[in-house]
Design a protein around this motif. Structure first.
Motif, PDB file in Angstrom:
ATOM      1  N   VAL A 106       3.585  -6.747  23.173  1.00  0.00           N
ATOM      2  CA  VAL A 106       3.252  -5.484  22.516  1.00  0.00           C
ATOM      3  C   VAL A 106       4.453  -5.103  21.665  1.00  0.00           C
ATOM      4  N   HIS A 107       4.206  -4.867  20.402  1.00  0.00           N
ATOM      5  CA  HIS A 107       5.276  -4.507  19.472  1.00  0.00           C
ATOM      6  C   HIS A 107       5.462  -2.991  19.488  1.00  0.00           C
ATOM      7  N   VAL A 108       6.653  -2.580  19.884  1.00  0.00           N
ATOM      8  CA  VAL A 108       6.991  -1.166  19.992  1.00  0.00           C
ATOM      9  C   VAL A 108       7.462  -0.674  18.629  1.00  0.00           C
ATOM     10  N   LYS A 109       6.943   0.494  18.238  1.00  0.00           N
ATOM     11  CA  LYS A 109       7.327   1.093  16.960  1.00  0.00           C
ATOM     12  C   LYS A 109       8.017   2.429  17.192  1.00  0.00           C
ATOM     13  N   HIS A 110       8.946   2.747  16.311  1.00  0.00           N
ATOM     14  CA  HIS A 110       9.623   4.045  16.364  1.00  0.00           C
ATOM     15  C   HIS A 110       8.551   5.134  16.259  1.00  0.00           C
ATOM     16  N   PRO A 111       8.583   6.139  17.127  1.00  0.00           N
ATOM     17  CA  PRO A 111       7.517   7.143  17.123  1.00  0.00           C
ATOM     18  C   PRO A 111       7.470   8.014  15.870  1.00  0.00           C
ATOM     19  N   GLY A 112       8.576   8.100  15.162  1.00  0.00           N
ATOM     20  CA  GLY A 112       8.594   8.938  13.967  1.00  0.00           C
ATOM     21  C   GLY A 112       8.350   8.168  12.683  1.00  0.00           C
ATOM     22  N   LEU A 148       7.440   4.661  12.634  1.00  0.00           N
ATOM     23  CA  LEU A 148       6.570   3.519  12.895  1.00  0.00           C
ATOM     24  C   LEU A 148       7.210   2.188  12.514  1.00  0.00           C
ATOM     25  N   LEU A 149       8.528   2.186  12.329  1.00  0.00           N
ATOM     26  CA  LEU A 149       9.236   0.938  12.082  1.00  0.00           C
ATOM     27  C   LEU A 149       9.356   0.158  13.394  1.00  0.00           C
ATOM     28  N   PRO A 150       9.329  -1.178  13.327  1.00  0.00           N
ATOM     29  CA  PRO A 150       9.428  -1.983  14.552  1.00  0.00           C
ATOM     30  C   PRO A 150      10.754  -1.762  15.272  1.00  0.00           C
ATOM     31  N   LEU A 151      10.678  -1.651  16.591  1.00  0.00           N
ATOM     32  CA  LEU A 151      11.869  -1.458  17.408  1.00  0.00           C
ATOM     33  C   LEU A 151      12.130  -2.629  18.344  1.00  0.00           C
ATOM     34  N   LYS A 172      12.260  -8.099  24.090  1.00  0.00           N
ATOM     35  CA  LYS A 172      13.171  -8.562  23.046  1.00  0.00           C
ATOM     36  C   LYS A 172      13.467  -7.364  22.153  1.00  0.00           C
ATOM     37  N   GLY A 173      14.710  -7.237  21.752  1.00  0.00           N
ATOM     38  CA  GLY A 173      15.062  -6.199  20.793  1.00  0.00           C
ATOM     39  C   GLY A 173      15.372  -4.838  21.381  1.00  0.00           C
ATOM     40  N   ASP A 232      19.796  -6.863  28.054  1.00  0.00           N
ATOM     41  CA  ASP A 232      19.018  -7.903  28.720  1.00  0.00           C
ATOM     42  C   ASP A 232      17.936  -7.268  29.575  1.00  0.00           C
ATOM     43  N   PHE A 233      16.802  -7.948  29.674  1.00  0.00           N
ATOM     44  CA  PHE A 233      15.717  -7.431  30.503  1.00  0.00           C
ATOM     45  C   PHE A 233      16.177  -7.318  31.948  1.00  0.00           C
ATOM     46  N   ALA A 234      15.868  -6.178  32.550  1.00  0.00           N
ATOM     47  CA  ALA A 234      16.180  -5.928  33.957  1.00  0.00           C
ATOM     48  C   ALA A 234      15.110  -4.997  34.514  1.00  0.00           C
ATOM     49  N   PRO A 235      14.326  -5.457  35.493  1.00  0.00           N
ATOM     50  CA  PRO A 235      13.251  -4.621  36.033  1.00  0.00           C
ATOM     51  C   PRO A 235      13.709  -3.250  36.515  1.00  0.00           C
TER      52      PRO A 235
END
Length: 117
Positions: free
Chosen positions: A14-20, A22-25, A74-75, A85-88
């Motif tokens: 799922v590509h997360v976008k800046h809420p204001g 809509l740029l990719p985050l 990622k990102g 780094d990913f950490a649950p």
């Protein structure tokens, strides 16, 4: 013709976008509907709801479900712009953000992400 052999993928991004803007985050990897982590979470919810003292807290359930279904990213960056780094263990705080939780819920509901064309 309906093909009964269509099966979901184990994961989707799922590509997360800046809420204001809509740029990719970032990109967050979620488990699919038949992934063991998803099925375990569904069992946990079903078991909890059988308890007579169960009082629904839907926000907490959604956060816990997203935490259980998130297996990578990622990102993601910290306040200084450095990669994280990913950490649950970071997920509960991450999913306290309404805008992010909303985007992930939308992603979970997008069946096309979890099925091969």
């Amino acid at each position: 013709m309906l093909n009964l052999s269509i099966a979901p993928k184990d994961t989707a991004e799922v590509h997360v976008k800046h809420p204001g803007t809509l740029l990719p985050l970032a990109t967050i990897t979620l488990t699919g509907p038949n992934h063991p982590a998803t099925l375990a979470r569904k069992r946990d919810i079903d078991t909890a709801r059988l308890d007579p003292s169960y009082k629904p807290d839907f926000t907490a359930e959604i956060q816990a479900t997203l935490c259980a279904r998130t297996i990578g990213w990622k990102g993601v960056k910290d306040a200084e712009g450095k990669d994280v780094d990913f950490a649950p263990e970071l997920l509960p705080d991450l999913y306290k953000q309404d805008w992010l939780r909303d985007q992930m819920l939308e992603g979970v509901g997008r069946n096309e992400l979890f099925f091969k064309p």
